[in-house]
Design an enzyme around this catalytic site. Structure first.
Site, short mmCIF file in Angstrom:
data_model
loop_
_atom_site.label_atom_id
_atom_site.label_comp_id
_atom_site.label_asym_id
_atom_site.label_seq_id
_atom_site.Cartn_x
_atom_site.Cartn_y
_atom_site.Cartn_z
N ASN A 135 0.85 -1.19 0.00
CA ASN A 135 0.00 0.00 0.00
C ASN A 135 0.89 1.24 0.00
O ASN A 135 1.91 1.28 0.69
CB ASN A 135 -0.89 0.02 1.25
CG ASN A 135 -1.97 1.09 1.16
OD1 ASN A 135 -2.98 0.91 0.49
ND2 ASN A 135 -1.75 2.22 1.81
N GLU A 196 -0.98 0.60 -5.22
CA GLU A 196 -0.91 1.95 -5.81
C GLU A 196 0.36 2.14 -6.65
O GLU A 196 0.36 2.90 -7.61
CB GLU A 196 -0.94 3.02 -4.71
CG GLU A 196 -2.31 3.32 -4.14
CD GLU A 196 -2.61 2.58 -2.86
OE1 GLU A 196 -1.87 1.61 -2.54
OE2 GLU A 196 -3.58 2.95 -2.17
N ASP A 242 -4.70 21.78 7.98
CA ASP A 242 -4.80 20.83 6.87
C ASP A 242 -5.58 21.44 5.71
O ASP A 242 -5.68 22.66 5.60
CB ASP A 242 -5.40 19.50 7.38
CG ASP A 242 -4.86 18.31 6.59
OD1 ASP A 242 -5.11 18.27 5.39
OD2 ASP A 242 -4.18 17.44 7.16
C1 LIG Z 1 -0.74 15.89 0.23
C2 LIG Z 1 -1.55 14.80 0.87
C3 LIG Z 1 -1.51 14.61 2.24
C4 LIG Z 1 -2.23 13.58 2.84
N1 LIG Z 1 -2.11 13.38 4.19
C5 LIG Z 1 -2.69 12.29 4.76
C6 LIG Z 1 -2.47 12.00 6.15
O1 LIG Z 1 -1.80 12.75 6.84
N2 LIG Z 1 -3.02 10.88 6.64
C7 LIG Z 1 -3.76 10.03 5.89
O2 LIG Z 1 -4.19 8.98 6.41
N3 LIG Z 1 -4.04 10.30 4.59
C8 LIG Z 1 -3.50 11.41 4.00
N4 LIG Z 1 -3.72 11.69 2.68
C9 LIG Z 1 -4.70 10.90 1.91
C10 LIG Z 1 -4.15 9.62 1.34
O3 LIG Z 1 -2.92 9.68 0.69
C11 LIG Z 1 -5.13 9.15 0.30
O4 LIG Z 1 -6.41 9.32 0.75
C12 LIG Z 1 -4.96 7.73 -0.12
O5 LIG Z 1 -5.84 7.55 -1.15
C13 LIG Z 1 -5.29 6.67 0.88
O6 LIG Z 1 -5.13 5.44 0.22
P1 LIG Z 1 -5.43 4.06 0.95
O7 LIG Z 1 -6.86 4.21 1.47
O8 LIG Z 1 -5.29 3.03 -0.13
O9 LIG Z 1 -4.44 3.88 2.03
C14 LIG Z 1 -3.05 12.74 2.06
C15 LIG Z 1 -3.10 12.94 0.68
C16 LIG Z 1 -2.38 13.95 0.09
C17 LIG Z 1 -2.44 14.11 -1.39
#
Ligand SMILES: Cc1cc2nc3c(=O)[nH]c(=O)nc-3n(C[C@H](O)[C@H](O)[C@H](O)COP(=O)(O)O)c2cc1C
Length: 444
Positions: A135, A196, A242
């Protein structure tokens, strides 16, 4: 495209060679230049810091060599056809091994006086889930010591699923300055079990290299890699501004212990400025293919967009070709399932340009009767970033939501002719086209 290739090609890049501190000063400069790609060449005595590469979807499309209109399709197709990237034995991201690893050596920005500490904001965390496999996900990381950070791990994310089901430390690698396709894919939320990094490789080819101290592989062309373990020790994380440009609450979150830091020679540190354009585009754009895909399950969907006013995260407009009177409410519910952070969904017909908010509002103004077309849902899973959401520690946030069916209303039992007549009444008229040069003669 790697961020170095971007630097070589981008004509809009603003370059600042003056000495800049990573503590508050860099963030102030980046905020003042919001929307533009900026390279600070002399941060904390010599580091290069890049920001704004992904600030607009037009720039992202250009970097990927596709048109803005095709961008969503390219991302959606990559989501459907992930291909694992090849492994290479050595890579630029390991040119320099920092001995001993010390986060204070990196130009990690502190953005605002009230922040809990300096924060890594463009770190792509790579983990291996025993059941679902690899992931990749962004996690903001607050530095609390030379080898310790607190990670904001949102409940339900791939990282959280893996971490909460293991009692041991979870090996983790953080890639900073990763190629554009990795940034986009890491912000997607494909079904569990879909890698991903394989999506990234389909968007634009990448290579992986094995880490030095953890059984993981990272994008070979990343600029900086932090290897370590996500422990079960918790520490307060925040305050932090955020996406919504409001203070997120302080929560107890897992501590990441650092074992190794490697980087390229003259590494470029990528900083995403919280709440500003790059953050919004990078979070919102990669979610749109998921919304498209979910709505496609229930009706013919033509386009989907997270609106800027909704922080590219909480509000969406979905364009459909309506074939059934119930397509509007079906699309609303599907969009909310495709992106559970949504608080408002507006569904419009194919004659509305969803990139133009005035057209969307015109559809709401002329096609909606609130008692008939507005749907309210209470207590659904939502975004922890919404300051008005209901938050319980350790649980997913919940919110009340609204769906607006702004498609032309036509009755269920109507004939084709009757539907055509109804549609005609709701269309925006166009005046006859003229060639103005025939009428506006230059004054002699
Ligand atoms: C710049 C940026 C910052 C992010 N910060 C966080 C974070 O601090 N914690 C978190 O859980 N997701 C964060 N996200 C969201 C995840 O990267 C995103 O939702 C991702 O799709 C989750 O994928 P997953 O559900 O397959 O793990 C962030 C996304 C971006 C683009």
């Amino acid at each position: 495209m790697t961020i170095r290739q971007f630097l070589d090609q981008d004509k809009e890049l603003v370059r600042i060679d003056a000495p800049v501190s990573s503590q508050l000063e860099a963030a102030g400069i980046l905020a003042a230049l919001d929307g533009k790609p900026v390279l600070l060449t002399n941060v904390d005595g010599g580091w290069r810091v890049l920001s704004g590469l992904c600030a607009s979807r037009e720039r992202i499309a250009r970097c990927l060599g596709v048109s803005s209109t095709d961008l969503l399709l390219v991302l959606a197709q990559a989501m459907d056809t992930p291909a694992p990237p090849p492994l290479v034995p050595s890579a630029p991201c390991q040119e320099v091994v920092m001995e001993p690893p010390d986060l204070r050596e990196l130009p990690i920005l502190k953005h605002l006086e009230g922040d809990g500490g300096p924060y890594i904001t463009a770190g792509v965390a790579i983990i291996e889930d025993p059941e679902y496999g690899r992931n990749a996900c962004f996690h903001r990381l607050m530095v609390i010591g030379p080898r310790e950070m607190v990670a904001r791990v949102v409940e339900g994310r791939g990282t959280h699923t893996a971490w909460s089901r293991t009692r041991a430390d979870l090996p983790i690698a953080i890639a900073i300055g990763a190629p554009l396709s990795v940034l986009l894919a890491a912000a997607m939320s494909p079904p569990k079990g879909v890698d991903e990094l394989a999506i990234a490789h389909t968007i634009s080819p990448i290579e992986l290299v094995p880490c030095r101290t953890v059984p993981l592989a990272v994008p070979a062309q990343a600029e900086i890699v932090i290897e370590g373990r996500l422990t079960h020790r918790l520490a307060p994380e925040g305050p932090f501004i955020d996406l919504t440009e409001t203070w997120d609450i302080v929560r107890d979150q897992p501590v990441l212990e650092v074992d190794c830091i490697t980087h390229r020679r003259d590494a470029i540190y990528h900083a995403v400025l919280p709440g500003k354009s790059e953050h919004k585009t990078l979070m919102g754009l990669p979610r749109e293919p998921g919304i498209l895909r979910a709505v496609a399950q229930v009706c013919e969907v033509l386009d989907a967009k997270l609106t800027q006013g909704g922080m590219s995260w909480l509000h969406a407009v979905v364009k459909i070709r309506k074939r059934h009177p119930e397509d509007g409410p079906r699309a609303i519910r599907a969009a909310m399932e495709g992106h559970p952070s949504l608080k408002m969904v507006i569904v419009v017909d194919e004659d509305i340009d969803i990139q133009d908010w005035r057209q969307v509002e015109w559809a709401v103004a002329t096609r909606v009767q609130a008692g008939r077309d507005v749907y309210i849902y209470t207590g659904l899973p939502s975004s922890s970033l919404d300051p008005s959401a209901r938050q319980v520690p350790g649980q997913r946030a919940t919110s009340d939501k609204v769906g607006v069916d702004a498609t032309i209303p036509w009755p269920a039992e109507a004939s084709e002719e009757a539907i055509a007549a109804v549609k005609q009444r709701f269309r925006r008229v166009s005046y006859p086209k003229v060639n103005l040069s025939q009428y506006l003669k230059p004054t002699p």
